[in-house]
Design a protein around this motif. Sequence first.
Motif, short mmCIF file in Angstrom:
data_model
loop_
_atom_site.label_atom_id
_atom_site.label_comp_id
_atom_site.label_asym_id
_atom_site.label_seq_id
_atom_site.Cartn_x
_atom_site.Cartn_y
_atom_site.Cartn_z
N LEU A 185 30.00 48.00 36.79
CA LEU A 185 30.03 47.40 37.34
C LEU A 185 31.91 46.85 35.84
O LEU A 185 31.13 45.73 35.26
CB LEU A 185 30.52 46.31 38.47
N LEU A 186 32.68 47.29 36.05
CA LEU A 186 33.88 46.57 35.44
C LEU A 186 34.89 46.00 35.79
O LEU A 186 35.93 46.26 36.62
CB LEU A 186 34.20 48.07 34.52
N PRO A 187 34.48 44.55 35.70
CA PRO A 187 36.19 43.61 36.25
C PRO A 187 36.94 43.43 35.44
O PRO A 187 38.00 43.55 35.88
CB PRO A 187 35.22 42.41 36.06
N TYR A 188 37.03 44.03 34.26
CA TYR A 188 38.16 44.04 32.84
C TYR A 188 38.17 45.54 32.52
O TYR A 188 37.16 45.86 31.84
CB TYR A 188 37.48 42.97 32.09
N TYR A 189 39.18 45.36 32.28
CA TYR A 189 39.29 47.05 31.50
C TYR A 189 40.66 46.96 31.09
O TYR A 189 41.68 46.32 30.72
CB TYR A 189 39.36 47.92 32.66
N LEU A 240 42.44 46.67 40.61
CA LEU A 240 42.09 45.21 39.89
C LEU A 240 43.36 44.82 39.26
O LEU A 240 43.01 43.46 38.46
CB LEU A 240 40.59 45.68 39.14
N GLU A 241 43.49 45.82 38.20
CA GLU A 241 45.02 45.62 37.52
C GLU A 241 45.65 44.60 36.97
O GLU A 241 46.36 43.98 36.31
CB GLU A 241 45.21 47.11 36.63
N SER A 242 45.90 44.33 38.57
CA SER A 242 46.60 43.10 39.38
C SER A 242 46.49 42.01 39.32
O SER A 242 46.69 40.86 39.75
CB SER A 242 48.00 43.17 40.41
N LEU A 258 32.50 51.96 36.44
CA LEU A 258 33.48 51.83 38.15
C LEU A 258 34.41 50.98 37.86
O LEU A 258 34.06 49.84 37.74
CB LEU A 258 32.62 52.15 39.12
N TYR A 259 35.23 51.37 37.46
CA TYR A 259 36.59 50.15 37.71
C TYR A 259 37.33 49.79 38.70
O TYR A 259 38.08 51.03 39.09
CB TYR A 259 37.52 50.25 35.99
N PRO A 260 37.45 49.04 39.82
CA PRO A 260 38.28 49.13 41.31
C PRO A 260 39.77 49.34 41.08
O PRO A 260 40.04 48.37 39.94
CB PRO A 260 38.06 47.66 42.04
N GLU A 261 39.22 50.28 42.00
CA GLU A 261 41.04 49.90 42.29
C GLU A 261 42.04 48.88 42.77
O GLU A 261 41.24 47.87 43.28
CB GLU A 261 41.05 51.18 43.33
N ARG A 299 36.96 39.65 42.68
CA ARG A 299 37.94 40.62 43.21
C ARG A 299 36.68 42.09 43.22
O ARG A 299 36.84 42.39 44.02
CB ARG A 299 38.81 40.49 42.80
N ALA A 300 35.84 42.34 42.18
CA ALA A 300 35.30 43.39 41.61
C ALA A 300 34.36 43.44 42.84
O ALA A 300 33.80 44.11 43.26
CB ALA A 300 34.80 43.64 40.76
N ASN A 301 33.33 42.05 42.89
CA ASN A 301 32.29 42.56 43.51
C ASN A 301 32.75 42.38 45.33
O ASN A 301 32.42 43.11 46.00
CB ASN A 301 31.43 41.24 43.62
N GLN A 302 34.15 42.05 45.75
CA GLN A 302 34.26 42.05 47.33
C GLN A 302 34.76 43.34 47.07
O GLN A 302 34.37 44.15 48.57
CB GLN A 302 35.45 40.74 47.14
N TYR A 303 35.16 43.62 46.11
CA TYR A 303 35.80 45.35 46.14
C TYR A 303 34.61 45.83 46.58
O TYR A 303 34.12 47.02 47.33
CB TYR A 303 36.30 46.03 44.80
N MET A 304 33.91 45.97 45.75
CA MET A 304 31.43 47.04 45.83
C MET A 304 31.30 45.79 47.11
O MET A 304 30.76 47.28 47.60
CB MET A 304 30.73 46.44 44.80
#
Length: 149
Positions: free
Chosen positions: A69-73, A94-96, A89-92, A105-110
Amino acid sequence: MCIHRCFFVGHRDAPSSLYEHLKAEIRRLIISENVQEFVIGSYGSFDALASSAAVRLKSEFPDIRILRLLPYYHPSCTILLPDGFDGSLYPEGLESVPKRFSIIRANQYMIEHCGYLICFVRHSFGNSGKLLEFASKKEQKGKIHIIRL
């Protein structure tokens, strides 16, 4: 929700004594629940234990996929994956999100996009406790299965 996907949430200081129990639960999900994808973060000892257990089981179950899981990209950065991982996996969306909220937010997405959550949470304060509370609400609605270690 992806019912054949598992995510992990746990404290940074999880004891190594969890390893065998964690590995047994991952094996059970593969065999009994047909879970084929495991998404794992990269912060703290619980994530390290989950990574180690999943990679070890990949030799026994080569068709499973293990994703970081990538919280930053950033597109110009090279993504280095641990041995045994199949991708990232970079959650949709997350860039904003401001960087200081990215991991949460990445964890919540998952939690919203998996069918199973394996967790090691011993207290309700901190991010792991808040994420378990978030997931528990989803569990009450039948949207996720939580395995508490």
